[in-house]
Design a protein around this motif. Sequence first.
Motif: not given
Length: 267
Positions: A104-124
């Motif tokens: 609830s306190e962490t940075n959303l922008t950083q987490e969206l980057k994480l999801l893009q790198i760790n999940i979306v780009s890997l899948t792509h």
Amino acid sequence: MENKQETRQKNVLITGSAHGIGYQLAYIFARHSYSLVLIDKDAENLRKIADDFINKLGISVKILVKDLSISNSPEEIFNELQIAGIKIDVLVNNAGIGTYGVFSETNLTQELKLLQINIVSLTHLTKLFLKDMISQGHGKILNVASVAAFQPGPLMAVYFASKAYVLSFSEAIANELEGTGVTVTTLCPGPTASKFQKSAAMEESKISHVNRMMTTETVAKIGYDSLMANKTIAIPGIRNQILARSVRFAPRNIVTKIVRSMHELRK
């Protein structure tokens, strides 16, 4: 007449290859005479690594400075290699980042980057290069997950969830690819002595001070050997193997509390 597919130099693409496990994997592949395609956003380090490998090992190195948190980067990588006529025999999806703190306190922008790198780009990237591997009748994919993939991770909720995706996705497509000549291996290291703890802002957590962290060299060697042996899952270290397997037999709420305790700040 010789088969060009059999005689040409084999090519490996490694993301996140300017540091840590990615760099060590690049070094191992280079020593085994693979031509390298190295991907990272750290242009300066990539150039140093390329020069070093070319001068000392006499191999071909192509560097692509790309930020995998940008959604069109995988497509750009694929298109540039297609234009250059470079076929990828081994894809190593190593790039990944972490975040630390109460969700609830962490940075959303950083987490969206994480999801893009760790999940979306890997899948792509996997989607783009897999079709060529299947048509060639051979290929290997190494996806770097973590022992985090086996349980929920309070204080690193998004990171743990992203690695659970990598493991589940990789196991599923490994099954789908049976009989095609293409294999998928998931590397699940535990805490490793690298820059990850600093980049995830978790240097003061208990888990960052565990005794006898594995080195990036050791983890990379286990990952390479497991990939070449066509293993589906590779968990470096007996302690990590026990940790990953034992959570199946404990109540989930207890496992979650234990992980929370391990990630809390030292007092």
